[in-house]
Motif scaffolding. Structure first.
Motif, mmCIF file in Angstrom:
data_model
loop_
_atom_site.group_PDB
_atom_site.id
_atom_site.type_symbol
_atom_site.label_atom_id
_atom_site.label_comp_id
_atom_site.label_asym_id
_atom_site.label_seq_id
_atom_site.Cartn_x
_atom_site.Cartn_y
_atom_site.Cartn_z
ATOM 1 N N LEU A 26 2.947 8.173 2.225
ATOM 2 C CA LEU A 26 3.810 7.698 1.147
ATOM 3 C C LEU A 26 3.887 6.170 1.128
ATOM 4 O O LEU A 26 3.897 5.554 0.056
ATOM 5 N N LEU A 27 3.937 5.557 2.310
ATOM 6 C CA LEU A 27 3.962 4.094 2.370
ATOM 7 C C LEU A 27 2.683 3.487 1.798
ATOM 8 O O LEU A 27 2.723 2.525 1.022
ATOM 9 N N PHE A 30 2.633 3.855 -1.932
ATOM 10 C CA PHE A 30 3.535 2.870 -2.532
ATOM 11 C C PHE A 30 2.868 1.494 -2.603
ATOM 12 O O PHE A 30 2.936 0.797 -3.629
ATOM 13 N N ASN A 34 1.551 -0.340 -6.258
ATOM 14 C CA ASN A 34 2.133 -1.622 -6.636
ATOM 15 C C ASN A 34 1.101 -2.743 -6.692
ATOM 16 O O ASN A 34 1.180 -3.626 -7.556
ATOM 17 N N LEU A 205 11.826 -2.446 -9.249
ATOM 18 C CA LEU A 205 11.423 -2.698 -7.866
ATOM 19 C C LEU A 205 12.574 -3.302 -7.075
ATOM 20 O O LEU A 205 12.887 -2.856 -5.954
#
Length: 452
Positions: A26-27, A30, A34, A205
């Motif tokens: 998940l990191l 992400f 981005n 964000l």
């Protein structure tokens, strides 16, 4: 070296959990999503780039904004990350992200000012006061100076010369930096004014990062502390420089703390509000009391001996991935250095820690071995083995070399290894574990590193 040996308890099946792997995926997702968004923003600016130098400055500024938001998430003590990845890795990432911010802060304004100096046909140094006349730019410059101060105090040589409390107080400036940076970006950032879509991205964000920080470091701890009403019920000296603090409260079972985890502890009324320290539970939580054991290193830990019974306690947590939730093997090796024995001692009480268990406890002298009596009782009760490793490294003692570890635990590569201790010791042990080909998924580490 002193060694106590007992027969191992019967092994039991181990659950194989992929919690850490999910958190890592998940990191990375992400980050990648981005970064793609940032490249699209840069390719479609709201206004033309005056020259190549200012274009480079804008590119760096885009990434600076994102990395600062990422830093907020890393210091936000997000339970999903803290309990799956662990404080040790998150603190290390926080440190390197901080240095990335420092260099982006140096390079972003440098290229912007070089570009405008070229346009205005003046020198670089003459352009600095010229741009500083604009309030958003001035706020950005102030934020840059504050980031420089934090980066300097994070250098290893500087950290060694200051107490944890001083270092932590300086790093509270990060919140001022965030406010100044957001104002600077709103009024000066080209990407922020690009379109309604880019505005929504940046607001979203920052709302996500700031919201996570406020939720996990302010609102949730406030609610929990109001609910549990923690108080000091006993203070017990363990050695000349170590002390245990027993804490009671309402319905502590609802905290769902696990052996091996830690809390961030404050003692309002006894210490200043900003003095907070991460101390592990030194006994398995029983739903009625929590116990921390600390060594007198900084002023806060040294002052624990003077804690009056009845002192209010403000705790954030539980945090940490040094638990049996990540076990992959039936047998276990527990390694501790100094006061790092506290989570290891708590793990010995965990009913999920089954199979053959070996404990390696590194202390300078037998007298420095905190909680050694409790450890011996626990290993005897569960049929484990304890090796107390004493002596100075300067005198030739190398208990954590690959050869020494293999001699003490021949099947080390077939075990889960839990490690807690000073950063230097943790680095040495991890190097040896890699040399002994202990897979990364079997290594569970928590080192003493500074974190905010």
């Amino acid at each position: 070296m002193s060694t106590t040996t007992f027969t191992a308890a019967p092994a039991a099946p181990v659950r194989r959990l992929g919690q850490a792997r999910v958190a890592y995926l998940l990191l990375w997702a992400f980050l990648l999503v981005n970064l793609v968004i940032l490249q699209v923003m840069f390719a479609h600016p709201s206004r033309p780039v005056p020259n190549t130098l200012t274009g480079i400055g804008r590119f760096l500024g885009l990434h600076l904004g994102f990395v600062m938001a990422l830093q907020l998430l890393l210091i936000g003590r997000v339970p999903f990350l803290e309990r799956r990845i662990g404080m040790d890795k998150l603190t290390n990432w926080h440190r390197w992200t901080g240095f990335a911010i420092f260099w982006l802060v140096v390079l972003h304004p440098t290229f912007v000012m070089l570009g405008y100096a070229q346009l205005d046909r003046i020198s670089f140094f003459a352009e600095i006061p010229n741009l500083a006349k604009q309030m958003p730019v001035l706020l950005g410059m102030i934020a840059a100076v504050l980031i420089g101060v934090m980066a300097f105090t994070s250098v290893r040589m500087a950290r060694r010369r200051m107490s944890y409390e001083t270092w932590h107080a300086i790093h509270l400036v990060v919140y001022v930096v965030i406010v100044l940076s957001v104002i600077h970006q709103i009024y000066e950032g080209a990407s922020f004014a690009n379109s309604d879509v880019t505005k929504a991205y940046w607001w979203g964000l920052w709302a996500f990062a700031v919201g996570s920080l406020l939720t996990n470091r302010l609102f949730v701890p406030l609610v929990r502390n109001l609910r549990h009403r923690l108080r000091v019920v006993a203070v017990v000296p363990e050695t000349d420089n170590a002390v245990s603090v027993y804490i009671a409260g309402n319905r502590l079972d609802r905290l769902r703390a696990r052996p091996g985890q830690f809390f961030w502890w404050r003692f309002p009324g006894h210490n200043s509000w900003w003095q907070v320290n991460p101390w592990s539970l030194s006994a398995a939580p029983d739903g009625r009391t929590l116990r921390l054991t600390a060594k007198a290193i900084g002023s806060t830990s040294a002052g624990l001996r003077q804690l009056p019974v009845g002192t209010r306690v403000y705790a954030e947590g539980p945090y940490g991935a040094l638990t049996t939730a990540g076990r992959t093997r039936e047998n276990t090796l527990l390694i501790a250095g100094g006061i790092g024995i506290t989570p290891i001692r708590a793990l010995l009480e965990d009913p999920e820690l089954t199979g053959d268990v070996v404990v390696l406890y590194r202390a300078r002298t037998p007298a420095d071995a905190v909680l050694i009596g409790e450890l011996r009782n626990l290993v005897q009760a569960r049929g484990a083995r304890l090796h107390l490793l004493t002596g100075r490294t300067a005198d030739g003692s190398q208990p954590f070399s690959p050869e020494s570890l293999r001699g003490l635990v021949p099947d080390i590569a077939e075990r889960d290894v839990y490690l807690c201790g000073p950063a230097a010791m943790a680095t040495t042990v991890q190097r040896s574990l890699r040399a002994l080909r202990v897979p990364a998924r079997q290594r569970h580490v928590e080192a003493f590193r500074l974190g905010v």
